[in-house]
Structures are given as C-alpha cells and as structure tokens.
Design an enzyme around this catalytic site. Structure first.
Site, PDB file in Angstrom:
ATOM      1  N   THR A  96       0.792  -1.123  -0.009  1.00  0.00           N
ATOM      2  CA  THR A  96      -0.057   0.065  -0.020  1.00  0.00           C
ATOM      3  C   THR A  96       0.917   1.219   0.106  1.00  0.00           C
ATOM      4  OG1 THR A  96      -2.059  -1.277   0.969  1.00  0.00           O
ATOM      5  CG2 THR A  96      -1.954   1.318   1.395  1.00  0.00           C
ATOM      6  N   ASP A  99       0.265  -6.542   4.855  1.00  0.00           N
ATOM      7  CA  ASP A  99      -0.382  -7.896   5.219  1.00  0.00           C
ATOM      8  C   ASP A  99       0.610  -8.815   5.622  1.00  0.00           C
ATOM      9  OD1 ASP A  99      -2.988  -6.600   4.459  1.00  0.00           O
ATOM     10  OD2 ASP A  99      -3.091  -7.496   2.596  1.00  0.00           O
TER      11      ASP A  99
END
Ligand code: SIN
Length: 413
Positions: A79, A160
């Site tokens: 991200t 993640d």
C-alpha cells in the site's frame, strides 16, 4: 549550500487513468510487467528520481545534506506504493504500483537525513510475497550491507505480510547495520497517507548510528518495533504493535530515540547462513480447538506448527504419530505468550505431560503390545506467535532435523 524548493502537484497521468478501472475496497495485487519479483535493478540516486504520480500538493524547502549517511531503499510493493482508482479519496486502490524512485521522490525531506539510493526488488501486494522471495531478499540485503559506505537498508513492504518478511530478515541478515521494514495502511494518493511519514521515520532510523545492533526493525507510526515481536493487529494506522515486549523506541521530531535493545540471537550472532539455500523446507501451520482430532497433511511437510493452549487427546495422538514419522512438531500459544511452557530460561524445559494415555479410551486397553519406538520430542515455542514459529522452524530445518537441536534454536532466537 543549494536550497531546493519543491512543490508537488496532483498530476494525473495516463497510468493513473488506467487505474480507474477496477472497483474493490481492498488492495489487489498489481502485476509487475517489467520486473519479475525478486529481480534487483540498478540503484539510482534520489536526485535522479522521477516525480511521484498523483501525490497531493505539498510545498517543501529541503537543504540536502551532502555528508548524510547512505541508505538503500529496497521497494517490494504494498500500500505504501499504492495508487487509487480515484486519487484523493478513501476508495479502492492498487497496492504495489508506484516505483521505489517515485515513493522516495514524494518525500524530499529524506535528503536532509540520508543520501538515498533505491532498488526495485518487486512491486506486488504482499500476499504475493513467497518464502523464495524472502530468501532472495535476505541474500540481497546481506550482500549490499557488505558495502562500507552504506549505513543501512530500508525495505518498503505491504503490511499484510510485513511481519513475516521482517522476522525472516531478523533471523537471516547477518549484519549489525540497521535494516528497517516499513509499510503504510493508506495508499500514497489517499487522504492523509501515512506512507511518507513512515518512510521518513524509517530512513532516519536506518541512517542513525543509534540503530546499530538492534536487529531488523519495523518502523511505523513513529514507533520502532523489533521485527521479532511486531504484529499487524488491525488495518488502520497505528495497527502494528509488539504487545508486552519489543518496542525499542520512538522516532521523535529530533530523530530516533532508543530505550531498549533485543538480547536474543540475531544479526551477526545468527547461525543461519543462506549460502546454498534457495528454497525453504515446507512447514504447515494449523490450530487446535475443542473437539479437534488433529490435522493430516497431503503436502508432505518437514515440520508442523500447532497453535494451541492445550490439545485434545485425539490431537495429541495425531501429532504424536506425525512426530514418529520424522516430522518436527512445534507447539505455540495462540497468543504467542507461552512463557511458562518450558524450553527457555536457565534450566531444562519441564517435561510436557502426554495426556493421551489418561484421556484417550482407545489407548487404555490392557492387551500387551510390543514396545513402540520412542517418539521424538515435540518442540515448544516460547513467546513467539505460531506464524513466526513457522518461519523459525523453516529456517531451523535448513540446518537440522533433530527436535532437540531445534528446541535449542527456539530457546535462543
Ligand atoms: C499489502 O499488504 O500489499 C496490501 C496492504 C497494505 O500494504 O497495507
């Protein structure tokens, strides 16, 4: 000294318009057309970086420090390199889109604290990061840290799977120089992205002599966390934590401040040499639960980690049988906190009570049977989550299959 005034403007590009196609609320893996994962490209200097796409206007006056330590930023995606379908919103985005150069160029302040070089290792959502990529990345970092002129390395990564990559590097980077793993929970083109400040904090930490001998760290939200302990607890800024142990310091406005240092084995004292290792032994991860009978695997694993606070008799029997076939079975508390579980401390581990015979009616028969071969012991993970216990077991199995030796490794790292 030359003063550089930089004004970043929102400049939609053809590429950005192309992002306005998908509509999902979670990041999706961005394909990497020109770079296969784990293929390093030549380092470039920050001064030569291309402008970042779609980054909000931010006037910055930066006086670069020509004597600042050199830091290599190795970008893997995530991200922190994410671009939204509609920039400046809270909407859907594609992780692993901006390049290493674009990410660093969007934070001109970096030049005050470090002479930054960049390298694109991969550009993917971190769910696409594989154990083979961990090995390549660790080898690359071990190689570049041999450079006398390099103070440290920053790895940009999706959140993640950040804690897994960071812990693997913690075990296998055999250097005392700082390695900092950093990510972001909001994409670069979103409202109030956290990537730029996290990257600045990470680079300041990697450039700092105070960060030497602290092992691999995760720097997010002004916190310096040991990679051994850091966990993604939730999907918002501030979502990384170490629980009771493992926060080493903070990045204050005046720079990194350390209060603690890890004392277990890592860095130069790590015994894990990846020379000749390209793939890691297969280790499966499973959970125990009330009424559980234990998991059987078709993947022929060399090791299994069971997250448990106490197994049922049937689970016990299943994993005992697995140990008998030579598979190394590690148990870890679901919370990662098993500090009374034996294995560590000054003395030998207390014997684990095998409750199978008392609780499993099937094993209570009185028929005389030939003595079974001794069952290899299980291994207990102390204060390590099952996810991280799996990584330590994968690494340990590159050296030995002996569960007693693996228990020693679990006690030391
Ligand atoms: C990813 O892990 O690549 C996407 C999610 C994130 O970076 O926060």
């Amino acid at each position: 000294m030359r003063e550089i005034h930089i004004m970043r403007v929102v400049r939609p590009t053809v590429a950005l318009l192309a992002f306005a196609v998908a509509a999902c609320t979670r990041p999706v893996a961005a394909p990497v057309p020109s770079l296969s994962p784990a293929t390093p490209v030549a380092a470039t200097s920050l001064a030569a970086a291309a402008p970042a796409a779609g980054v909000a206007a931010r006037p910055v006056a930066v006086v670069p420090n020509p004597n600042a330590p050199k830091v290599l930023v190795i970008a893997t995606g995530g991200t922190i390199a994410g671009v939204q379908n509609a920039p400046g919103t809270l909407g859907a985005y594609r992780a692993g889109t901006l390049t290493a150069e674009q990410i660093t160029a969007s934070v001109p302040e970096l030049a005050r604290y470090a002479r930054v070089e960049t390298e694109q290792f991969s550009n993917v959502a971190s769910t696409l990061v594989t154990p083979e990529m961990w090995v390549k990345l660790a080898k690359r970092i071990n190689a570049v840290l041999q450079r006398g002129d390099l103070a440290g390395v920053v790895v940009t990564h999706g959140t993640d799977r950040l804690e897994e990559t960071a812990f693997f590097l913690y075990l296998t980077v055999r250097s005392n120089k700082p390695v900092v793993v950093v990510g972001a929970q909001r994409p670069a083109t979103g409202i109030s992205p956290d990537g730029p400040i996290n990257l600045l904090s990470a680079v300041r930490t990697a450039a700092s002599p105070k960060a030497v001998q602290k092992g691999v760290m995760v720097v997010m939200d002004d916190r310096i966390l040991s990679a051994r302990e850091s966990r993604k607890l939730y999907q918002r800024t501030g979502g990384f934590s170490t629980g009771d142990m493992g926060m080493l310091g903070v990045v204050a406005s005046q720079g990194p401040e350390f209060f603690f240092a890890p004392v277990r084995r890592f860095g130069e004292r790590s015994e894990f040499d990846l020379d000749g290792v390209d793939t890691l032994p297969k280790v499966e991860l499973t959970m125990s639960y009330p009424g559980g009978t234990g998991h059987t695997f078709t993947t022929n694993p060399k090791g299994v980690v069971v997250a448990t606070t106490g197994m049922t008799a049937a689970e016990n029997a299943t994993y005992r049988a697995l140990r008998q076939t030579g598979v190394v079975v590690v148990t870890s508390f679901t919370s990662g906190e098993n500090v009374n579980g034996g294995g560590g401390g000054d003395g030998p581990p207390p014997a684990r009570v095998d409750t199978t015979a008392q609780r499993d009616p099937a094993s209570r028969d009185s028929v005389a049977r030939p003595a079974a071969a001794p069952v290899p012991p299980g291994v207990t993970a102390l204060h390590l989550t099952a996810t991280k216990a799996r990584i330590l077991l994968m690494v340990a199995l590159t050296k030995t299959k002996d569960p007693r030796e693996i228990q020693r490794i679990f006690n030391e790292y």
